[in-house]
Design a protein around this motif. Structure first.
Motif, PDB file in Angstrom:
ATOM      1  N   LEU A   1       0.888  -1.360   0.202  1.00 46.71           N
ATOM      2  CA  LEU A   1       0.005   0.038   0.011  1.00 46.71           C
ATOM      3  C   LEU A   1       0.780   1.210   0.168  1.00 46.71           C
ATOM      4  O   LEU A   1       0.532   2.247  -0.731  1.00 46.71           O
ATOM      5  N   LYS A   2       2.071   1.183   0.681  1.00 45.95           N
ATOM      6  CA  LYS A   2       2.880   2.287   0.873  1.00 45.95           C
ATOM      7  C   LYS A   2       3.656   2.545  -0.645  1.00 45.95           C
ATOM      8  O   LYS A   2       3.478   3.658  -1.235  1.00 45.95           O
ATOM      9  N   ASN A   3       3.842   1.390  -1.463  1.00 46.77           N
ATOM     10  CA  ASN A   3       4.573   1.426  -2.644  1.00 46.77           C
ATOM     11  C   ASN A   3       3.380   1.881  -3.650  1.00 46.77           C
ATOM     12  O   ASN A   3       3.655   2.860  -4.477  1.00 46.77           O
ATOM     13  N   GLU A   4       2.081   1.514  -3.646  1.00 43.86           N
ATOM     14  CA  GLU A   4       1.171   2.102  -4.339  1.00 43.86           C
ATOM     15  C   GLU A   4       0.974   3.495  -4.404  1.00 43.86           C
ATOM     16  O   GLU A   4       0.657   4.019  -5.272  1.00 43.86           O
ATOM     17  N   ALA A   5       0.947   4.212  -3.105  1.00 45.76           N
ATOM     18  CA  ALA A   5       0.734   5.400  -2.730  1.00 45.76           C
ATOM     19  C   ALA A   5       1.851   6.457  -3.380  1.00 45.76           C
ATOM     20  O   ALA A   5       1.429   7.318  -3.975  1.00 45.76           O
ATOM     21  N   ALA A   6       3.207   5.736  -3.100  1.00 46.89           N
ATOM     22  CA  ALA A   6       4.214   6.436  -3.635  1.00 46.89           C
ATOM     23  C   ALA A   6       4.287   6.581  -5.211  1.00 46.89           C
ATOM     24  O   ALA A   6       4.748   7.601  -5.828  1.00 46.89           O
ATOM     25  N   ALA A   7       3.830   5.631  -5.984  1.00 47.32           N
ATOM     26  CA  ALA A   7       3.459   5.468  -7.342  1.00 47.32           C
ATOM     27  C   ALA A   7       2.481   6.463  -7.808  1.00 47.32           C
ATOM     28  O   ALA A   7       3.041   7.014  -8.848  1.00 47.32           O
ATOM     29  N   LYS A   8       1.531   6.404  -7.102  1.00 48.13           N
ATOM     30  CA  LYS A   8       0.558   7.356  -7.461  1.00 48.13           C
ATOM     31  C   LYS A   8       1.292   8.664  -7.369  1.00 48.13           C
ATOM     32  O   LYS A   8       0.821   9.687  -8.215  1.00 48.13           O
ATOM     33  N   LYS A   9       1.855   9.108  -6.209  1.00 50.76           N
ATOM     34  CA  LYS A   9       2.147  10.298  -6.027  1.00 50.76           C
ATOM     35  C   LYS A   9       3.257  10.756  -7.171  1.00 50.76           C
ATOM     36  O   LYS A   9       3.241  11.998  -7.849  1.00 50.76           O
ATOM     37  N   ALA A  10       4.092   9.900  -7.355  1.00 51.91           N
ATOM     38  CA  ALA A  10       5.065   9.897  -8.439  1.00 51.91           C
ATOM     39  C   ALA A  10       4.480  10.169  -9.919  1.00 51.91           C
ATOM     40  O   ALA A  10       5.133  11.198 -10.595  1.00 51.91           O
TER      41      ALA A  10
END
Length: 75
Positions: free
Chosen positions: A63-72
């Motif tokens: 979930l953290k990686n998904e959020a980071a990808a979305k932000k990027a």
């Protein structure tokens, strides 16, 4: 150089990852415990707890990686 991102495709992929991570379930029954010896049952319970902890950690990281990808992508 220009980079074009298909936001709809990215959003769908990230939502799919998030959904799958959140729907993982470690609460499966271990079956009839009467057929196990006590030491074997205790060992299985211990392993089940460790797998539950691993699943929780995996979900958190995913979930953290998904959020980071979305932000990027939005940046």
């Amino acid at each position: 150089m220009e980079v074009k991102i298909q936001f709809d495709t990215v959003e769908k992929s990230l939502a799919n990852i998030r959904s799958k991570a959140q729907n993982l379930d470690s609460s499966k029954s271990m079956g009839d415990s009467g057929s196990y010896h006590l030491s074997s049952l205790l060992h299985l319970v211990h392993l089940n707890q460790k797998l539950g902890n691993l699943l929780t950690a995996y979900q958190t990281v995913t979930l953290k990686n998904e959020a980071a990808a979305k932000k990027a992508v939005h940046a």
